[in-house]
Structure formats: C-alpha cells, structure tokens
Design a protein around this motif. Structure first.
Motif, PDB file in Angstrom:
ATOM      1  N   TYR A  52       0.837  -1.207   0.000  1.00 16.83           N
ATOM      2  CA  TYR A  52       0.000   0.000   0.000  1.00 16.83           C
ATOM      3  C   TYR A  52       0.871   1.256   0.000  1.00 16.83           C
ATOM      4  O   TYR A  52       0.610   2.205  -0.748  1.00 16.83           O
ATOM      5  N   CYS A  53       1.890   1.268   0.814  1.00 13.32           N
ATOM      6  CA  CYS A  53       2.779   2.432   0.875  1.00 13.32           C
ATOM      7  C   CYS A  53       3.520   2.610  -0.437  1.00 13.32           C
ATOM      8  O   CYS A  53       3.660   3.737  -0.944  1.00 13.32           O
ATOM      9  N   GLN A  54       3.986   1.521  -1.017  1.00 12.99           N
ATOM     10  CA  GLN A  54       4.721   1.595  -2.275  1.00 12.99           C
ATOM     11  C   GLN A  54       3.845   2.090  -3.429  1.00 12.99           C
ATOM     12  O   GLN A  54       4.275   2.921  -4.225  1.00 12.99           O
ATOM     13  N   ILE A  55       2.627   1.584  -3.506  1.00 14.75           N
ATOM     14  CA  ILE A  55       1.746   1.874  -4.640  1.00 14.75           C
ATOM     15  C   ILE A  55       0.982   3.183  -4.470  1.00 14.75           C
ATOM     16  O   ILE A  55       0.829   3.943  -5.425  1.00 14.75           O
ATOM     17  N   VAL A  56       0.505   3.452  -3.274  1.00 15.20           N
ATOM     18  CA  VAL A  56      -0.370   4.614  -3.052  1.00 15.20           C
ATOM     19  C   VAL A  56       0.378   5.800  -2.450  1.00 15.20           C
ATOM     20  O   VAL A  56       0.259   6.925  -2.933  1.00 15.20           O
ATOM     21  N   ILE A  57       1.138   5.562  -1.414  1.00 16.45           N
ATOM     22  CA  ILE A  57       1.749   6.669  -0.672  1.00 16.45           C
ATOM     23  C   ILE A  57       3.004   7.208  -1.357  1.00 16.45           C
ATOM     24  O   ILE A  57       3.193   8.423  -1.444  1.00 16.45           O
ATOM     25  N   ASN A  58       3.879   6.337  -1.835  1.00 13.73           N
ATOM     26  CA  ASN A  58       5.112   6.823  -2.460  1.00 13.73           C
ATOM     27  C   ASN A  58       4.870   7.848  -3.566  1.00 13.73           C
ATOM     28  O   ASN A  58       5.544   8.885  -3.588  1.00 13.73           O
ATOM     29  N   PRO A  59       3.928   7.621  -4.495  1.00 16.29           N
ATOM     30  CA  PRO A  59       3.693   8.644  -5.523  1.00 16.29           C
ATOM     31  C   PRO A  59       3.211   9.975  -4.937  1.00 16.29           C
ATOM     32  O   PRO A  59       3.574  11.042  -5.428  1.00 16.29           O
ATOM     33  N   LYS A  60       2.426   9.918  -3.873  1.00 17.99           N
ATOM     34  CA  LYS A  60       1.958  11.156  -3.240  1.00 17.99           C
ATOM     35  C   LYS A  60       3.111  11.906  -2.578  1.00 17.99           C
ATOM     36  O   LYS A  60       3.199  13.129  -2.665  1.00 17.99           O
ATOM     37  N   VAL A  61       3.994  11.170  -1.922  1.00 16.57           N
ATOM     38  CA  VAL A  61       5.155  11.797  -1.284  1.00 16.57           C
ATOM     39  C   VAL A  61       6.061  12.409  -2.350  1.00 16.57           C
ATOM     40  O   VAL A  61       6.547  13.538  -2.195  1.00 16.57           O
ATOM     41  N   ALA A  62       6.272  11.692  -3.448  1.00 11.29           N
ATOM     42  CA  ALA A  62       7.109  12.218  -4.534  1.00 11.29           C
ATOM     43  C   ALA A  62       6.490  13.492  -5.117  1.00 11.29           C
ATOM     44  O   ALA A  62       7.205  14.479  -5.372  1.00 11.29           O
TER      45      ALA A  62
END
Length: 152
Positions: free
Chosen positions: A129-139
């Motif tokens: 979930y963090c890799q797919i959803v959160i990482n793009p938002k953080v980037a």
C-alpha cells in the motif's frame, strides 16, 4: 507535530474497528501542531489540497466510506475563513472538473489512533500500500513543495 487519529463524529473515543466500519461518524484525520511564524494555515491547506482528491464524496482512491471524506476541522473563525477562501480560489481556478466537496466544520474532539498507527509510513514503507499509493503522493509533494521543505 503530527498525530494520526479520528475526528468529526458523535461516538466518543472510537475504536479502530468502529472507525473502519464507517459507522462511528468520524473521519480519519491528522492533528497538526505548527508554529505559525514558520508555517501558515494557508500553507498547510495548500499541501492538503495538492495531495488528495477533494472532489469525491466519502472516498480517497480505493478507500470508500465516510471515514475517508475530505474534511477540515477548524479551531478559529480565521481558520474557517481561510479554508473557505482557499476552496473558493481553487474552485475559481478550475483545477478539478468536479466541485470541491471538502467539509469545513468546527473542531470538536480529536481521538489519537493507537501507537501502531502513528508514523505508519515511516515504519511500514515497504508495504505494498505504501509503495503503490503513498510513495507517488510523497514524490508529488516533494517535487511541488521542494522550495518549502526544510531538507530540500
């Protein structure tokens, strides 16, 4: 400081299960404490509206239910005015095809989540979930707001 938790519903001190069911009336929220001489409420709202979809009622991505509604719980009349002003400005800019449905509501109570839900991304960044959803938002956040980040 940032604390994960729940706010906006009538159920006092909801459990995680009550919150996840959508029946507690609360939204999943973060409580922020900032130094206004360093970061303004308007700055916080700018980031808020850049990293989530404020146009879908009771939904954020694949997460469905009233606990995922877009909401701002204000503490002062000035915060309410600022939130409504930012929403009006974004609406006038036509950034989204659909209207902003973000709820602007007086703050009543905040219920911190359990410790294992605090800093979840920091401790669980390898989770899918963090890799797919959160990482793009953080980037996206880091790119758009690099000029405002302390360690940019």
């Amino acid at each position: 400081s940032v604390v994960s938790g729940a706010s906006g519903g009538p159920e006092p001190d909801p459990t995680y299960e009550q919150l996840c069911s959508g029946r507690s009336g609360h939204a999943e929220v973060v409580q922020l404490r900032v130094d206004p001489s360093v970061t303004s409420f308007r700055d916080i709202l700018e980031v808020f509206f850049a990293v989530h979809d404020p146009t879908t009622l009771d939904r954020q991505g694949g997460d469905l239910g009233p606990q995922y509604r877009s909401a701002i719980f204000y503490h002062t009349p000035e915060q309410r005015e600022t939130a409504e002003s930012v929403i009006a400005e974004l609406t006038a800019e036509g950034i989204w095809d659909d209207g902003v449905v973000t709820e602007v509501t007086p703050f009543d109570a905040f219920y911190p989540a359990k410790e294992d839900h605090q800093s979840y991304y920091r401790w669980n960044g390898a989770q899918p979930y963090c890799q797919i959803v959160i990482n793009p938002k953080v980037a996206k956040l880091r790119k758009k707001f690099a000029h405002k980040l302390k360690n940019a």
